[in-house]
Write an enzyme that holds these catalytic residues in place. Structure first.
Site, PDB file in Angstrom:
ATOM      1  CG  ASP A   1     -16.815  29.386  51.784  1.00 38.45           C
ATOM      2  OD1 ASP A   1     -16.558  29.594  52.980  1.00 38.45           O
ATOM      3  OD2 ASP A   1     -16.714  28.266  51.248  1.00 38.45           O
TER       4      ASP A   1
ATOM      5  CG  ASN B   1     -16.946  24.161  49.328  1.00 37.56           C
ATOM      6  OD1 ASN B   1     -16.478  23.333  50.105  1.00 37.56           O
ATOM      7  ND2 ASN B   1     -16.237  25.164  48.856  1.00 37.56           N
TER       8      ASN B   1
ATOM      9  CG  ASP C   1     -18.841  42.628  53.220  1.00 42.67           C
ATOM     10  OD1 ASP C   1     -19.133  41.448  53.514  1.00 42.67           O
ATOM     11  OD2 ASP C   1     -17.676  43.015  53.078  1.00 42.67           O
TER      12      ASP C   1
HETATM   13  P1  ADP Z   1     -23.021  29.982  46.207  1.00 40.62           P
HETATM   14  O1  ADP Z   1     -21.828  29.125  45.843  1.00 40.62           O
HETATM   15  O2  ADP Z   1     -23.871  29.371  47.295  1.00 40.62           O
HETATM   16  O3  ADP Z   1     -23.789  30.419  45.004  1.00 40.62           O
HETATM   17  P2  ADP Z   1     -21.648  32.562  46.385  1.00 40.62           P
HETATM   18  O4  ADP Z   1     -20.705  32.981  47.442  1.00 40.62           O
HETATM   19  O5  ADP Z   1     -21.095  32.402  45.011  1.00 40.62           O
HETATM   20  O6  ADP Z   1     -22.377  31.244  46.928  1.00 40.62           O
HETATM   21  O7  ADP Z   1     -22.819  33.618  46.292  1.00 40.62           O
HETATM   22  C1  ADP Z   1     -23.914  33.656  47.160  1.00 40.62           C
HETATM   23  C2  ADP Z   1     -24.470  35.074  47.200  1.00 40.62           C
HETATM   24  O8  ADP Z   1     -23.669  35.861  48.081  1.00 40.62           O
HETATM   25  C3  ADP Z   1     -24.462  35.810  45.850  1.00 40.62           C
HETATM   26  O9  ADP Z   1     -25.711  36.452  45.680  1.00 40.62           O
HETATM   27  C4  ADP Z   1     -23.335  36.825  46.006  1.00 40.62           C
HETATM   28  O10 ADP Z   1     -23.585  38.001  45.256  1.00 40.62           O
HETATM   29  C5  ADP Z   1     -23.397  37.119  47.490  1.00 40.62           C
HETATM   30  N1  ADP Z   1     -22.170  37.632  48.115  1.00 40.62           N
HETATM   31  C6  ADP Z   1     -20.889  37.526  47.707  1.00 40.62           C
HETATM   32  N2  ADP Z   1     -20.060  38.128  48.573  1.00 40.62           N
HETATM   33  C7  ADP Z   1     -20.841  38.635  49.574  1.00 40.62           C
HETATM   34  C8  ADP Z   1     -20.593  39.388  50.758  1.00 40.62           C
HETATM   35  N3  ADP Z   1     -19.371  39.732  51.131  1.00 40.62           N
HETATM   36  N4  ADP Z   1     -21.658  39.727  51.536  1.00 40.62           N
HETATM   37  C9  ADP Z   1     -22.912  39.372  51.187  1.00 40.62           C
HETATM   38  N5  ADP Z   1     -23.217  38.663  50.093  1.00 40.62           N
HETATM   39  C10 ADP Z   1     -22.189  38.307  49.287  1.00 40.62           C
END
Ligand code: ADP
Length: 177
Positions: free
Chosen positions: A39, A29, A15
């Site tokens: 985010d 975004n 994480d």
């Molecule tokens: P985007 O809108 O840029 O695609 P997302 O947040 O949907 O961004 O996802 C970007 C990446 O971050 C994905 O590979 C997701 O699995 C990952 N992700 C989501 N939550 C976490 C977290 N807490 N720590 C690290 N990576 C995360």
């Protein structure tokens, strides 16, 4: 022989909000007002100070364009700073997505270098809701980080945070290959 950069790039499964680094990168975004995925997790963990600074930046410059990056405090996060960058939405790959994703990495690293930050952690920008295929995104991430580190003293360390096993394996392949 190990590459001279090998000690400066790490892959961590976990994480990003828990990473003990100087800055974590947020896949934001363009509104900078928070959203889902990483985010949402970053704003939940960082608290209202992070959103407050995002609002101030938005008032000053109207958000953040795709491929660009801005920096705020880390609020309650272990990281002192959050670098917010806006990845491209995947639209088949011929709408400038690779160049824009590369810009996200470079512009985030530029802010880290300007602040002489020791360490920066990246999530897989665009690989969640924005739908960028993970193999191509991992290749761009590793290529841009490698190139930046070869040309700059800071950051000393870049952590590529893999949220799932597939991403961890893809980063590892890129780094070894
Ligand atoms: P985007 O809108 O840029 O695609 P997302 O947040 O949907 O961004 O996802 C970007 C990446 O971050 C994905 O590979 C997701 O699995 C990952 N992700 C989501 N939550 C976490 C977290 N807490 N720590 C690290 N990576 C995360």
């Amino acid at each position: 022989m190990a590459s001279p950069l090998s000690g400066r790039i790490q892959i961590v499964r976990g994480d990003i909000t828990r990473q003990p680094v100087a800055a974590i990168v947020n896949a934001a975004n363009s509104s900078l007002l928070g959203g889902g995925g990483v985010d949402g997790a970053i704003h939940r963990a960082g608290g209202p100070q992070v959103l407050d600074e995002c609002r101030q930046i938005r008032a000053r410059q109207g958000g953040c364009k795709t491929g660009e990056a801005v920096i705020t405090t880390g609020g309650h996060l272990p990281a002192a700073h959050v670098i917010h960058t806006v990845g491209p939405v995947w639209n088949g790959g011929h709408k400038g997505e690779p160049e824009l994703l590369a810009s996200c990495y470079r512009n985030s690293l530029r802010l880290a270098t300007a602040g002489r930050l020791e360490s920066v952690a990246f999530p897989g920008i665009s690989t969640g809701i924005y739908g960028y295929p993970k193999p191509q995104a991992a290749a761009i991430a590793v290529r841009e980080v490698r190139q930046w580190l070869a040309e700059n003293e800071f950051p000393k360390l870049v952590v590529l945070v893999a949220f799932d096993e597939e991403s961890r394996r893809l980063y590892e392949q890129e780094l070894l290959g």
